[in-house]
Write an enzyme that holds these catalytic residues in place. Structure first.
Site, PDB file in Angstrom:
ATOM      1  CG  ASP A   6      -1.894  -1.146   1.233  1.00 40.67           C
ATOM      2  OD1 ASP A   6      -2.193  -1.671   0.147  1.00 40.67           O
ATOM      3  OD2 ASP A   6      -2.359  -1.517   2.328  1.00 40.67           O
ATOM      4  CE  LYS A   7       0.274   8.584  -1.240  1.00 42.96           C
ATOM      5  NZ  LYS A   7      -0.740   9.642  -1.514  1.00 42.96           N
TER       6      LYS A   7
END
Length: 344
Positions: A164-165
């Protein structure tokens, strides 16, 4: 941080040659040849390929079929045609128009290891892995195209799994289609070992396993959730350090579903500290100030172990906690209450 050889598998070849369940070979780095296993008999061609080549999306595989890049027993193929087992499939793994639209961008990368086959990246928080959903620039993919221009010839610039970011830590990137194919098989066969450090809200007393299917949230479609008709997902967690109102966990994955650790830990009542999407539970007042200092989920991909797709060696890398998570833990440890810890 480390790159350590664990052992060498004598006589084992981990090049991109599917096993007996999908026997095949690679004619060159852009061509994959497969034999359809009997257990896929009766499926459409695109459905069978989606199982044999999980590193690529079904829509991409359908595009290759429509572009005549896929043949079955040396004949042109269609997405809807059925396979019955034993057919020889040849796939020319080319770029799509979407691949060709991605631009190289000079974004710094922290590289722990690189050879002719692999790159091991230590991803910082804030870096999106793949363009999409309003993040068309400034991604890891753009950075990879700048670092190694030849990755423009590999689908997804060699990316085989994501973080995830705002999750930090280790990612493997394949530098050839052969390596990408092999790494995707390792992920599918669950031989790639991915270990995470996670700080959750609330005190967990025991180690455990969350075995619950994950799919799209029925109402909030940008979120994932434990849902009855979701994909199988399994997360192991081990208690490393207990505080009054939070717990440091060592998590390991058997599967790799979107937001898996975040969703699974929320499902047992212990969301990740700082998680802006799944961490709706308010932190205990005794740790609230420390948790607020972390503007992201407290999740770090700490350790990655895989088999080198060319040499067959089993390799292990580790990444130290990033500064923000290390500072958060230290702030909690400095609070006037005791903690219980044990070694990793």
């Amino acid at each position: 941080m480390m790159n350590r050889l664990i052992n060498e598998q004598d006589g084992r070849n981990y090049s991109a040659k599917p096993d007996s369940s999908a026997a095949g070979s690679q004619e060159n780095e852009n061509t994959i040849e497969l034999t359809v296993p009997d257990n896929l008999a009766g499926l459409r061609l695109d459905q069978a390929l989606a199982q044999l080549l999980p590193q690529w999306s079904r829509s991409r595989l359908q595009g290759w079929i429509e572009q005549k890049c896929v043949s079955v027993d040396s004949a042109a193929a269609t997405c809807k045609q059925k396979v019955w087992g034993g057919e020889s499939i040849r796939v020319i793994a080319g770029q799509t128009e979407n691949d060709q639209s991605h631009q190289a961008e000079a974004i710094p990368l922290k590289i722990l290891f690189e050879d002719d086959h692999l790159i091991i990246i230590d991803k910082p928080a804030g870096l999106v892995v793949h363009p999409g959903n309003g993040n068309w620039h400034g991604t890891l993919l753009n950075a990879l195209l700048n670092h190694a221009p030849q990755l423009s010839q590999v689908p997804r610039a060699g990316i085989v799994h994501r973080l995830d970011k705002d999750t930090t830590g280790l990612l493997v990137v394949a530098k050839t289609i052969e390596a990408q194919f092999d790494l995707a098989r390792q992920l599918q066969q669950r031989t790639v070992k991915r270990h995470y450090l996670a700080l959750v809200l609330g005190k967990l007393e025991k180690d455990g396993v969350v075995d619950a299917p994950i799919g799209r949230h029925p109402i909030h479609r940008t979120r994932m959730a434990v849902v009855q008709n979701g994909k199988p997902a399994r997360t192991h967690y081990r208690v490393l350090e207990k505080f009054t109102a939070s717990t440091l966990l060592h998590c390991s994955l058997e599967t790799g579903r979107t937001h898996q650790i975040r969703v699974h830990l929320l499902s047992i009542g212990h969301p990740l500290a700082g998680d802006p999407v799944y961490g709706r539970t308010s932190p205990d007042p005794s740790t609230a100030d420390a948790v607020v200092r972390l503007p992201r989920q407290a999740l770090h991909a700490w350790q990655l172990e895989l088999t080198h797709p060319h040499s067959g060696q089993i390799l292990l890398w580790e990444s130290p906690l990033p500064d923000d998570m290390a500072a958060l833990l230290q702030a909690i440890r400095n609070l006037p209450h005791s903690s219980v810890s044990r070694p990793l």
